[in-house]
Design an enzyme around this catalytic site. Structure first.
Site, PDB file in Angstrom:
ATOM      1  N   PRO A   2     -19.406 -24.616 -47.953  1.00  0.00           N
ATOM      2  CA  PRO A   2     -18.823 -23.666 -48.906  1.00  0.00           C
ATOM      3  C   PRO A   2     -19.164 -22.213 -48.559  1.00  0.00           C
ATOM      4  CG  PRO A   2     -19.960 -25.445 -50.056  1.00  0.00           C
ATOM      5  CD  PRO A   2     -20.348 -25.526 -48.598  1.00  0.00           C
ATOM      6  N   GLU A   3     -18.196 -21.525 -48.033  1.00  0.00           N
ATOM      7  CA  GLU A   3     -18.340 -20.083 -47.824  1.00  0.00           C
ATOM      8  C   GLU A   3     -17.238 -19.416 -48.635  1.00  0.00           C
ATOM      9  OE1 GLU A   3     -19.373 -18.837 -43.921  1.00  0.00           O
ATOM     10  OE2 GLU A   3     -20.247 -20.761 -43.397  1.00  0.00           O
ATOM     11  N   LYS A  51     -19.330 -15.946 -53.166  1.00  0.00           N
ATOM     12  CA  LYS A  51     -19.489 -17.394 -53.251  1.00  0.00           C
ATOM     13  C   LYS A  51     -19.665 -17.859 -54.701  1.00  0.00           C
ATOM     14  CE  LYS A  51     -22.448 -17.462 -49.506  1.00  0.00           C
ATOM     15  NZ  LYS A  51     -23.335 -18.184 -48.583  1.00  0.00           N
ATOM     16  N   ARG A 251     -31.272 -21.045 -42.870  1.00  0.00           N
ATOM     17  CA  ARG A 251     -30.403 -20.163 -42.103  1.00  0.00           C
ATOM     18  C   ARG A 251     -30.246 -20.667 -40.674  1.00  0.00           C
ATOM     19  NH1 ARG A 251     -30.967 -14.382 -44.934  1.00  0.00           N
ATOM     20  NH2 ARG A 251     -30.301 -15.302 -46.875  1.00  0.00           N
TER      21      ARG A 251
END
Ligand SMILES: [Zn+2]
Length: 263
Positions: A2-3, A51, A251
């Protein structure tokens, strides 16, 4: 993953399913909202901000305006079903919110930061965000200004910082840095063309609006949708060097050591 584009698509799914509808019931399976009942409330619109998902509602008498906020993070999703249809997207224990209308049922799975707030207070949740890459008010100059304000931060980190620009996650971060030939560890101040980087990021996200497959290569074939993301140890599509990967907390970074030399 999900971006910004996924969240934009999700907002559109919810908008098509519920906008204008008067809710006949709701079910909140999150602490603090378990007693909330939105029966009689009307869905005004569904929108995304970076987002974040914002479902805007009007109270039974029209006066009250509330926003149902949710965040998908890594796993979350909203699905729309016809009444009576089986909810099959995810296991039932992941359901956090159910919204029922006469024509559709919206089910939110694995949602985060679920909150019901006065619409006038939305800024408290999304006001810190930088320009929204898929917003109608997208402002590349403002995004560049915010990035440039902290020249010592690495470009990989800076692109993920939603206060600079809203909507980028790991996939687009990795892909845009590859396409610009930038090491993720280049300090922002050493990036030769920030405007070009920001503009390309926006183009990559915008190209995937309206579909669920995220592609930065132009190909929608499985295994061919990215240059570096998810391709650890595979040969670089440009130079053949093995793609490298590093995990720092959540990340994840993929890069080509040859095409993106460390500064
Ligand atoms: Zn390469």
């Amino acid at each position: 993953m999900p971006e910004g584009d996924t969240v934009w698509n999700t907002a559109r799914v919810l908008h098509r399913a519920l906008a204008g509808a008067r809710l006949t019931g709701s079910d909140f399976r999150v602490p603090g909202l378990a007693t909330v009942d939105l029966a009689g409330w009307t869905v005004r619109e569904s929108a995304s901000r970076g987002k974040h998902l914002l479902l805007r509602l009007a109270g039974p008498e029209g006066g009250h305006r509330r926003t149902l906020h949710s965040h998908l993070r890594m796993e979350g999703t909203w699905r729309a079903y016809a009444p009576g249809e089986r909810w099959t997207a995810r296991p039932a224990h992941l359901i956090r919110v159910v919204l029922r209308s006469p024509a559709a049922v919206a089910v939110g799975y694995h949602l985060h930061e679920v909150a019901l707030i006065p619409t006038d207070d939305e800024a408290a949740l999304v006001g810190h965000l930088g320009p929204d890459l898929l917003g109608t008010d997208w402002d590349p100059a403002e995004a560049v200004r915010r990035l440039a304000a902290r020249p010592e931060v690495t470009i990989g980190e800076a692109l993920l910082d939603q206060r600079n620009l809203a909507g980028v996650g790991n996939l687009y971060k990795c892909e845009v840095l590859f396409l610009r030939g930038l090491s993720p560890w280049t300090p922002v101040g050493a990036v030769p063309d920030l405007t070009g980087t920001v503009t390309l990021t926006q183009r990559l996200l915008a190209a995937n609006r309206g579909r669920w497959t995220q592609s930065t290569t132009g190909s929608l074939h499985r295994g061919q949708t990215t240059y570096v993301y998810g391709r650890r140890a595979h040969p670089c599509r440009r130079c053949g060097t093995a793609i490298d990967k590093r995990d720092l907390d959540d990340r994840v970074t993929y890069w080509c050591p040859t095409c993106q030399p460390t500064p």
